[in-house]
Design an enzyme around this catalytic site. Structure first.
Site, PDB file in Angstrom:
ATOM      1  N   TYR A  50       0.421  -1.257  -0.053  1.00 31.19           N
ATOM      2  CA  TYR A  50       0.193  -0.299   0.241  1.00 31.19           C
ATOM      3  C   TYR A  50       0.707   1.185  -0.036  1.00 31.19           C
ATOM      4  O   TYR A  50       0.542   2.397  -1.247  1.00 31.19           O
ATOM      5  CB  TYR A  50      -0.811  -0.170   1.347  1.00 31.19           C
ATOM      6  CG  TYR A  50      -1.622  -1.177   1.063  1.00 31.19           C
ATOM      7  CD1 TYR A  50      -2.709  -1.065   0.622  1.00 31.19           C
ATOM      8  CD2 TYR A  50      -1.251  -2.445   1.058  1.00 31.19           C
ATOM      9  CE1 TYR A  50      -4.306  -1.828  -0.438  1.00 31.19           C
ATOM     10  CE2 TYR A  50      -3.075  -3.551   1.069  1.00 31.19           C
ATOM     11  CZ  TYR A  50      -3.648  -3.518   0.649  1.00 31.19           C
ATOM     12  OH  TYR A  50      -4.713  -4.371   0.262  1.00 31.19           O
ATOM     13  N   GLY A  51       1.698   1.556   0.993  1.00 25.89           N
ATOM     14  CA  GLY A  51       2.371   2.736   1.162  1.00 25.89           C
ATOM     15  C   GLY A  51       3.669   2.644   0.040  1.00 25.89           C
ATOM     16  O   GLY A  51       3.391   3.612  -0.407  1.00 25.89           O
ATOM     17  N   GLY A 145       1.084  -7.050   0.391  1.00 21.94           N
ATOM     18  CA  GLY A 145       0.092  -7.766   1.714  1.00 21.94           C
ATOM     19  C   GLY A 145      -1.559  -7.482   0.446  1.00 21.94           C
ATOM     20  O   GLY A 145      -2.395  -8.866   0.121  1.00 21.94           O
ATOM     21  N   ASN A 149      -4.141 -10.638   0.915  1.00 20.96           N
ATOM     22  CA  ASN A 149      -5.244 -10.214   1.912  1.00 20.96           C
ATOM     23  C   ASN A 149      -7.123  -9.983   1.712  1.00 20.96           C
ATOM     24  O   ASN A 149      -7.129 -10.640   0.612  1.00 20.96           O
ATOM     25  CB  ASN A 149      -5.226  -8.220   2.114  1.00 20.96           C
ATOM     26  CG  ASN A 149      -5.238  -7.589   1.649  1.00 20.96           C
ATOM     27  OD1 ASN A 149      -6.241  -7.536   1.215  1.00 20.96           O
ATOM     28  ND2 ASN A 149      -4.496  -6.616   2.141  1.00 20.96           N
ATOM     29  N   GLY A 150      -7.857 -10.439   3.155  1.00 19.46           N
ATOM     30  CA  GLY A 150      -8.829 -10.670   3.134  1.00 19.46           C
ATOM     31  C   GLY A 150     -10.026  -9.103   2.136  1.00 19.46           C
ATOM     32  O   GLY A 150     -11.522  -9.815   2.361  1.00 19.46           O
ATOM     33  N   VAL A 279      16.352  -5.784  -1.779  1.00 21.44           N
ATOM     34  CA  VAL A 279      16.811  -4.555  -1.410  1.00 21.44           C
ATOM     35  C   VAL A 279      17.606  -5.585   0.381  1.00 21.44           C
ATOM     36  O   VAL A 279      16.919  -5.566   1.431  1.00 21.44           O
ATOM     37  CB  VAL A 279      16.493  -3.632  -0.689  1.00 21.44           C
ATOM     38  CG1 VAL A 279      17.484  -2.546   0.148  1.00 21.44           C
ATOM     39  CG2 VAL A 279      15.656  -2.972  -2.005  1.00 21.44           C
ATOM     40  N   GLU A 389     -13.641  -9.689  13.057  1.00 23.23           N
ATOM     41  CA  GLU A 389     -14.313  -9.825  11.856  1.00 23.23           C
ATOM     42  C   GLU A 389     -15.213 -11.520  11.521  1.00 23.23           C
ATOM     43  O   GLU A 389     -14.230 -12.091  12.029  1.00 23.23           O
ATOM     44  CB  GLU A 389     -13.511  -9.605  11.295  1.00 23.23           C
ATOM     45  CG  GLU A 389     -13.315  -8.288  10.803  1.00 23.23           C
ATOM     46  CD  GLU A 389     -11.564  -8.534  10.306  1.00 23.23           C
ATOM     47  OE1 GLU A 389     -11.417 -10.110  10.285  1.00 23.23           O
ATOM     48  OE2 GLU A 389     -11.473  -7.296  10.967  1.00 23.23           O
ATOM     49  N   HIS A 474      -1.718  -8.708  10.754  1.00 21.79           N
ATOM     50  CA  HIS A 474      -1.586  -6.828  10.455  1.00 21.79           C
ATOM     51  C   HIS A 474      -0.480  -6.163  11.184  1.00 21.79           C
ATOM     52  O   HIS A 474      -0.922  -5.101  12.125  1.00 21.79           O
ATOM     53  CB  HIS A 474      -2.929  -6.047  11.253  1.00 21.79           C
ATOM     54  CG  HIS A 474      -4.495  -7.224  10.848  1.00 21.79           C
ATOM     55  ND1 HIS A 474      -5.021  -6.598  11.483  1.00 21.79           N
ATOM     56  CD2 HIS A 474      -4.322  -7.433   9.523  1.00 21.79           C
ATOM     57  CE1 HIS A 474      -6.411  -7.191  10.626  1.00 21.79           C
ATOM     58  NE2 HIS A 474      -6.169  -7.772   9.060  1.00 21.79           N
ATOM     59  N   GLY A 502       2.911   0.341   6.770  1.00 26.23           N
ATOM     60  CA  GLY A 502       2.387   0.750   8.173  1.00 26.23           C
ATOM     61  C   GLY A 502       3.449   0.224   9.671  1.00 26.23           C
ATOM     62  O   GLY A 502       2.798   0.753  10.833  1.00 26.23           O
ATOM     63  N   ASN A 512      -9.120  -3.181  10.475  1.00 24.66           N
ATOM     64  CA  ASN A 512      -8.054  -3.821   9.422  1.00 24.66           C
ATOM     65  C   ASN A 512      -6.715  -2.992   8.981  1.00 24.66           C
ATOM     66  O   ASN A 512      -8.049  -1.805   8.490  1.00 24.66           O
ATOM     67  CB  ASN A 512      -8.581  -4.465   8.414  1.00 24.66           C
ATOM     68  CG  ASN A 512     -10.167  -5.046   8.857  1.00 24.66           C
ATOM     69  OD1 ASN A 512     -10.865  -4.957   9.165  1.00 24.66           O
ATOM     70  ND2 ASN A 512      -9.468  -6.842   8.477  1.00 24.66           N
TER      71      ASN A 512
END
Ligand code: FAE
Length: 535
Positions: A50-51, A145, A149-150, A279, A389, A474, A502, A512
């Site tokens: 994501y990042g 992820g 992921n879900g 890396v 969940e 997570h 994260g 989440n």
């Protein structure tokens, strides 16, 4: 469906499936170590979750070129095997897990029978980062992820966000960045049609039983395409989320980052993905630039090349554990010095626990969607808060079981360290640290069990535990915003290195985490671009 076509075309063009199973080195060979751009700055983004995906897209849209270095596969370029790129839970292969000779899923046994299956080792999608008392599941490949992921895409309660990240302007986050992230990720609530279908029978039962104990349930938005799922249910398209595809990747339906942020980033032509390339070291040079050591492997794990490359700006987006490994190693080897003592601190598993209840004669259905759509909401921001969940147990058989992945408000922190003798990252999380989360989840589940005459299952998790407190999906923290970094994510003591994943969030966020990681990255990249930190 365009993806399927692209994959098929690529597969056909390359000849046999086996021939193109490992496409990483082909991309790696395109590595552009020196990238031409107006500012002349060479930019590396490490990690494509994501990042990294937000950074790639927004940098490219602002006119910057960057290398996007990812240790896992570019699955969009992998040829299908028997029509599929990713594998089902029930038919794993070398593509399923990152260099494991057997599968290892949260349910280690069922009725005492081990669930693990032998597989060939390869650069599969689901990885496990192992520490003394904690297993952190992660995704590897372009998309990080998002591949495994879900798909649950939840915006945290504003009051809790303000508690966890008081250093961030919540007004701005909730007015601008959470809406931007939700829109760019294609987040949508579940449809009533699907919730009413047999595929969510397990959810309906869990809701009714929670209500009997006085708990409310809320819908969980998702990046799974609900209209695709409706077509799956109608038998009109190939099944994915309705056919045991979860954890090892989804062939259809899930709008992972390759369909959203990364697609937009790559469409600009300014982002060069360098895949299958880890890396391994990060070092500051005397002129203020950074030298990265790169190791490229093929699908079987053979080292294809090792080399170094120099960049002026480095975006650290290797995930909480991946970023921690690079920073701890660099500090231990002295290749980065003068970092904040906050580096490595305030790690947490988002209070994650998995727990399952045996419902006696109440069936939960053998047709279960793999994509959760609702959660038991026992959250008031206090120490006993639980968001559980309602997760499937998609074994294709009737299990009479309600299963939950709980997020709790655990106050404890773990700390990363470096063990020089084994040259490995350490993390001091253990069951004592997990205990407050277990107590909170137990209080909720005890109440639900009492109201329904049900009990815990002890045959699913390691050591006969009712609450699996030894793994997390997570991981959060380790380079917290405003502590290890400045208020835009620039690492203190390492100008030009920006943490974007994260790691920035201290230990938990109440739901989440990927929507928050995305929104925070959107905020930080905006601030860094405005401050001309890449110029
Ligand atoms: P992440 O997505 O982990 O990306 C890091 C990337 O960096 C990966 O692609 C790595 O391969 C790569 N990498 C690491 N080290 C290196 C290196 N040294 N060199 C090159 N590349 C490297 O980071 N969250 C939700 O919000 N909803 C869910 O439903 C949900 N379900 C989950 C289910 C599973 C099984 C798992 C594992 C996670 C789940 N998560 C869920 C968590 C979510 O995927 C996770 O918080 C984000 O992916 C983290 O995003 P980051 O950008 O931090």
């Amino acid at each position: 469906m365009s993806t399927i076509t692209r994959r098929s075309v690529l597969g056909a063009a390359a000849g046999t499936a086996a021939a193109v199973l490992a496409t990483g080195p082909a991309r790696a060979a395109q590595s552009s170590v020196r990238v031409a751009q107006p500012s002349g700055r060479r930019i590396a983004i490490i990690g494509s979750g994501y990042g990294g995906a937000v950074a790639a897209r927004r940098l490219a849209e602002a006119g910057y070129s960057a290398d996007l270095i990812e240790m896992g596969m570019d699955w969009e370029r992998a040829a299908p095997v028997n029509g599929s790129v990713f594998t089902k839970m029930t038919a794993p292969s070398a593509r399923s897990m990152w260099f494991q000779d057997h599968t290892e899923v949260p349910f280690s046994t069922i009725l005492g029978i081990p669930t693990s299956m032998p597989i060939k080792k390869g650069a599969g999608a689901l990885g496990i980062e192992r520490f003394a008392h904690m297993k952190v599941y992660v995704g590897h490949g372009l998309g990080g992820g998002s591949l495994v992921n879900g798909a649950m895409a939840v915006t945290p309660r504003r009051s809790f966000f303000e508690q966890v990240l008081p250093q961030v302007d919540a007004e701005e986050m909730y007015a601008t960045y959470f809406p931007r992230a939700n829109s760019a990720l294609h987040v949508a609530p579940p449809t009533q049609q699907m919730l009413d279908s047999k595929w969510y029978g397990f959810t309906k039962v869990a809701r009714e039983q929670a209500a009997r104990a006085g708990f409310t349930t809320t819908q969980v938005p998702s990046v799974y395409d609900w209209s695709y799922m409706a077509q799956e249910a109608a038998g009109e398209v190939p099944k994915s989320g309705l056919d045991q595809e979860i954890l090892y990747g989804n062939n259809h339906g899930k709008q992972d980052l390759t369909k959203t942020y990364l697609k937009a980033a790559l469409a600009t032509g300014r982002i060069t993905p360098i895949v299958m390339t880890e890396v391994t070291d990060l070092a500051r040079r005397s002129d203020g630039s950074y030298r990265l050591s790169l190791r490229t492997i093929n699908f079987d794990g053979d080292v294809v090349s090792t080399r170094t490359a120099v960049y002026d700006r480095v975006v650290l987006a290797a995930g909480s554990v991946g970023t921690a490994r690079l920073l701890q190693r660099a500090q231990a080897l002295g290749t980065l010095s003068g970092l904040s003592p906050a580096v490595g601190q305030q790690w947490g598993p988002n209070g994650n626990l998995m727990v399952a209840r045996y419902l006696g004669l109440t069936p939960t259905g053998f047709s279960q969607s793999c994509m959760p759509a609702m959660g038991v909401n026992a959250w008031d921001d206090g120490p006993g808060s639980v968001f559980a969940e309602i997760a499937p147990l998609p074994l294709g058989i009737e299990t009479f079981t309600s299963n939950y992945l709980a997020v709790t408000n655990n106050p404890n922190f773990g700390t990363f360290g470096w063990d020089s003798s084994s040259a490995s990252l350490t993390l001091d999380w253990d069951s004592a640290k997990a205990a407050p989360g277990v107590a909170a989840a137990k209080a909720v589940m005890d109440k639900i069990n009492r109201a329904n005459g049900t009990c815990y299952r002890h045959d699913l998790f390691e050591g006969g535990k009712a609450f699996a407190d030894y793994f997390s999906y997570h991981p959060l923290g380790g380079a917290v915003l405003g502590e290890a970094t400045d208020l835009s994510g620039e690492l203190k003591g390492a100008p030009g290195v920006f943490v974007m994943d994260g790691s920035l969030i201290p230990a938990k966020i109440g739901v989440n985490p990927f929507v928050t990681i995305t929104a925070l990255a959107e905020r930080n990249i905006d601030r860094l671009l405005a401050a001309k930190r890449f110029a």
